[in-house]
Design a protein around this motif. Sequence first.
Motif, PDB file in Angstrom:
ATOM      1  N   LYS A 189       0.822  -1.210   0.000  1.00  0.00           N
ATOM      2  CA  LYS A 189       0.000   0.000   0.000  1.00  0.00           C
ATOM      3  C   LYS A 189       0.857   1.261   0.000  1.00  0.00           C
ATOM      4  CE  LYS A 189      -2.367   3.537   1.717  1.00  0.00           C
ATOM      5  NZ  LYS A 189      -1.871   4.725   2.450  1.00  0.00           N
ATOM      6  N   GLU A 190       1.872   1.315   0.856  1.00  0.00           N
ATOM      7  CA  GLU A 190       2.664   2.540   0.956  1.00  0.00           C
ATOM      8  C   GLU A 190       3.590   2.724  -0.249  1.00  0.00           C
ATOM      9  OE1 GLU A 190       1.415   4.498   2.711  1.00  0.00           O
ATOM     10  OE2 GLU A 190       0.584   3.452   4.428  1.00  0.00           O
ATOM     11  N   ARG A 191       4.039   1.639  -0.856  1.00  0.00           N
ATOM     12  CA  ARG A 191       4.816   1.773  -2.084  1.00  0.00           C
ATOM     13  C   ARG A 191       3.961   2.365  -3.201  1.00  0.00           C
ATOM     14  NH1 ARG A 191       9.795  -0.821  -2.509  1.00  0.00           N
ATOM     15  NH2 ARG A 191      10.357  -2.110  -0.694  1.00  0.00           N
ATOM     16  N   LEU A 192       2.734   1.877  -3.321  1.00  0.00           N
ATOM     17  CA  LEU A 192       1.809   2.430  -4.312  1.00  0.00           C
ATOM     18  C   LEU A 192       1.534   3.902  -4.019  1.00  0.00           C
ATOM     19  CD1 LEU A 192      -0.794  -0.477  -4.569  1.00  0.00           C
ATOM     20  CD2 LEU A 192       0.640   0.366  -6.448  1.00  0.00           C
ATOM     21  N   TYR A 193       1.244   4.204  -2.762  1.00  0.00           N
ATOM     22  CA  TYR A 193       0.930   5.578  -2.365  1.00  0.00           C
ATOM     23  C   TYR A 193       2.075   6.531  -2.686  1.00  0.00           C
ATOM     24  CZ  TYR A 193       0.818   9.508   0.879  1.00  0.00           C
ATOM     25  OH  TYR A 193       0.898  10.765   1.433  1.00  0.00           O
ATOM     26  N   GLN A 194       3.289   6.166  -2.293  1.00  0.00           N
ATOM     27  CA  GLN A 194       4.421   7.045  -2.556  1.00  0.00           C
ATOM     28  C   GLN A 194       4.680   7.191  -4.057  1.00  0.00           C
ATOM     29  OE1 GLN A 194       7.837   5.948  -0.187  1.00  0.00           O
ATOM     30  NE2 GLN A 194       6.694   6.024   1.733  1.00  0.00           N
ATOM     31  N   GLN A 195       4.461   6.113  -4.805  1.00  0.00           N
ATOM     32  CA  GLN A 195       4.598   6.193  -6.257  1.00  0.00           C
ATOM     33  C   GLN A 195       3.601   7.199  -6.830  1.00  0.00           C
ATOM     34  OE1 GLN A 195       4.062   2.413  -8.331  1.00  0.00           O
ATOM     35  NE2 GLN A 195       3.129   3.480 -10.068  1.00  0.00           N
ATOM     36  N   TYR A 196       2.350   7.124  -6.393  1.00  0.00           N
ATOM     37  CA  TYR A 196       1.329   8.050  -6.903  1.00  0.00           C
ATOM     38  C   TYR A 196       1.658   9.489  -6.512  1.00  0.00           C
ATOM     39  CZ  TYR A 196      -1.484   3.832  -7.721  1.00  0.00           C
ATOM     40  OH  TYR A 196      -1.941   2.606  -8.141  1.00  0.00           O
ATOM     41  N   CYS A 197       2.180   9.685  -5.307  1.00  0.00           N
ATOM     42  CA  CYS A 197       2.576  11.031  -4.896  1.00  0.00           C
ATOM     43  C   CYS A 197       3.633  11.599  -5.834  1.00  0.00           C
ATOM     44  CB  CYS A 197       3.113  11.016  -3.466  1.00  0.00           C
ATOM     45  SG  CYS A 197       1.876  10.865  -2.166  1.00  0.00           S
ATOM     46  N   LEU A 198       4.677  10.822  -6.088  1.00  0.00           N
ATOM     47  CA  LEU A 198       5.784  11.300  -6.922  1.00  0.00           C
ATOM     48  C   LEU A 198       5.374  11.468  -8.378  1.00  0.00           C
ATOM     49  CD1 LEU A 198       8.716   9.240  -5.371  1.00  0.00           C
ATOM     50  CD2 LEU A 198       8.119  11.634  -4.967  1.00  0.00           C
ATOM     51  N   GLU A 199       4.325  10.764  -8.799  1.00  0.00           N
ATOM     52  CA  GLU A 199       3.812  10.919 -10.163  1.00  0.00           C
ATOM     53  C   GLU A 199       2.926  12.150 -10.297  1.00  0.00           C
ATOM     54  OE1 GLU A 199       1.862   7.230 -10.928  1.00  0.00           O
ATOM     55  OE2 GLU A 199       3.721   6.171 -11.441  1.00  0.00           O
ATOM     56  N   ASN A 200       2.622  12.800  -9.177  1.00  0.00           N
ATOM     57  CA  ASN A 200       1.778  14.005  -9.176  1.00  0.00           C
ATOM     58  C   ASN A 200       2.502  15.147  -8.470  1.00  0.00           C
ATOM     59  OD1 ASN A 200      -1.183  13.216 -10.146  1.00  0.00           O
ATOM     60  ND2 ASN A 200      -0.352  11.484  -8.996  1.00  0.00           N
ATOM     61  N   PRO A 201       3.604  15.638  -9.058  1.00  0.00           N
ATOM     62  CA  PRO A 201       4.409  16.661  -8.366  1.00  0.00           C
ATOM     63  C   PRO A 201       3.650  17.949  -8.077  1.00  0.00           C
ATOM     64  CG  PRO A 201       5.092  16.411 -10.663  1.00  0.00           C
ATOM     65  CD  PRO A 201       4.176  15.270 -10.366  1.00  0.00           C
ATOM     66  N   SER A 202       2.614  18.245  -8.850  1.00  0.00           N
ATOM     67  CA  SER A 202       1.854  19.473  -8.601  1.00  0.00           C
ATOM     68  C   SER A 202       1.101  19.418  -7.276  1.00  0.00           C
ATOM     69  CB  SER A 202       0.873  19.734  -9.743  1.00  0.00           C
ATOM     70  OG  SER A 202      -0.127  18.729  -9.794  1.00  0.00           O
ATOM     71  N   ARG A 203       0.941  18.235  -6.716  1.00  0.00           N
ATOM     72  CA  ARG A 203       0.233  18.080  -5.442  1.00  0.00           C
ATOM     73  C   ARG A 203       1.179  17.933  -4.258  1.00  0.00           C
ATOM     74  NH1 ARG A 203      -5.160  17.174  -6.084  1.00  0.00           N
ATOM     75  NH2 ARG A 203      -5.309  16.357  -3.963  1.00  0.00           N
ATOM     76  N   MET A 204       2.484  17.927  -4.538  1.00  0.00           N
ATOM     77  CA  MET A 204       3.466  17.693  -3.476  1.00  0.00           C
ATOM     78  C   MET A 204       3.799  18.993  -2.749  1.00  0.00           C
ATOM     79  SD  MET A 204       4.090  14.496  -3.064  1.00  0.00           S
ATOM     80  CE  MET A 204       5.676  14.443  -2.236  1.00  0.00           C
ATOM     81  N   HIS A 205       2.834  19.491  -2.022  1.00  0.00           N
ATOM     82  CA  HIS A 205       3.016  20.697  -1.211  1.00  0.00           C
ATOM     83  C   HIS A 205       1.990  20.671  -0.086  1.00  0.00           C
ATOM     84  CE1 HIS A 205      -0.657  22.440  -2.933  1.00  0.00           C
ATOM     85  NE2 HIS A 205      -0.227  21.993  -4.096  1.00  0.00           N
ATOM     86  N   LEU A 206       2.233  21.423   0.945  1.00  0.00           N
ATOM     87  CA  LEU A 206       1.279  21.487   2.044  1.00  0.00           C
ATOM     88  C   LEU A 206       0.038  22.271   1.648  1.00  0.00           C
ATOM     89  CD1 LEU A 206       3.520  22.009   5.204  1.00  0.00           C
ATOM     90  CD2 LEU A 206       2.818  19.883   4.088  1.00  0.00           C
ATOM     91  N   THR A 207      -1.017  22.059   2.408  1.00  0.00           N
ATOM     92  CA  THR A 207      -2.278  22.763   2.212  1.00  0.00           C
ATOM     93  C   THR A 207      -2.046  24.273   2.123  1.00  0.00           C
ATOM     94  OG1 THR A 207      -3.368  21.062   3.525  1.00  0.00           O
ATOM     95  CG2 THR A 207      -4.562  23.139   3.233  1.00  0.00           C
ATOM     96  N   PRO A 208      -2.688  24.975   1.175  1.00  0.00           N
ATOM     97  CA  PRO A 208      -2.512  26.429   1.100  1.00  0.00           C
ATOM     98  C   PRO A 208      -2.723  27.104   2.454  1.00  0.00           C
ATOM     99  CG  PRO A 208      -3.746  25.664  -0.808  1.00  0.00           C
ATOM    100  CD  PRO A 208      -3.574  24.466   0.102  1.00  0.00           C
ATOM    101  N   GLY A 209      -1.759  27.905   2.831  1.00  0.00           N
ATOM    102  CA  GLY A 209      -1.794  28.601   4.117  1.00  0.00           C
ATOM    103  C   GLY A 209      -1.062  27.880   5.223  1.00  0.00           C
ATOM    104  N   ALA A 210      -0.836  26.561   5.072  1.00  0.00           N
ATOM    105  CA  ALA A 210      -0.197  25.796   6.142  1.00  0.00           C
ATOM    106  C   ALA A 210       1.236  26.247   6.430  1.00  0.00           C
ATOM    107  CB  ALA A 210      -0.241  24.303   5.839  1.00  0.00           C
ATOM    108  N   PRO A 211       2.090  26.473   5.408  1.00  0.00           N
ATOM    109  CA  PRO A 211       3.449  26.911   5.730  1.00  0.00           C
ATOM    110  C   PRO A 211       3.488  28.213   6.523  1.00  0.00           C
ATOM    111  CG  PRO A 211       3.346  26.135   3.460  1.00  0.00           C
ATOM    112  CD  PRO A 211       1.933  26.217   3.956  1.00  0.00           C
TER     113      PRO A 211
END
Length: 229
Positions: free
Chosen positions: A76-98
């Motif tokens: 499960k976590e290998r799949l999840y991390q793969q999907y994350c890295l395949e979607n670089p536009s989503r690899m950031h914290l929630t707007p306003g969180a930083p």
Amino acid sequence: MTSPCGLLFDFNGTLFFDSEMHMESFREIARRQGLPVPSDEKMIVDFFGRNNETICKQQFNPHATEREVAEFTDVKERLYQQYCLENPSRMHLTPGAPELLDYLKAHRIPYCLATGSGIENIEFYRRYLGLDRWFSMDNIVYTDGTYSGKPAPDIYRLAAGRIGLTPGQCMVFEDGTSGLQSATAAGAGVLIGLWEARFPSPVTGDLHIDRELHDLREWRILLSDFGLL
């Protein structure tokens, strides 16, 4: 209502809008096992916030051995991390969180992560999301097998204790039904429902939240309203 002294954050789906990547991982496992693909609504209520052992045994294999749970978690976590890295536009914290986390750190307002993720994902987030800017292992509580996962109250009691507070002295941010139940059972002082707007509400039954948010852009208003600014 007493003004909170600290903040406790769920991570997945709250500070990091990664719900779709988790959901697709569970869909893929179901397809591989020839099981019905769970709906978004089912995953929000029955999966979100829960650890992999609970999800495996409750949703995929009720008689799973320790080894089978470990194999499920790895896939499960290998799949999840793969999907994350395949979607670089989503690899950031929630707007306003930083900006919110920068403010909390600069003003020494105590805060802690309380996540159902395991160490493999904590290390992934530290590497790819730069969590070290705000979090050390001292203010992260994650799934390590030593306590009952959400919806049990343990994680929020532990997280509050990490910052020298009780849950009743904390503002809690959650996106999943089980997480909201956990925070409620722990006696959270203020409960904020924060989830991606395109998903249905996780607030079910007799659950109560003090504020509904879909990002953290207006964090200054939120902190001001509850006496933290």
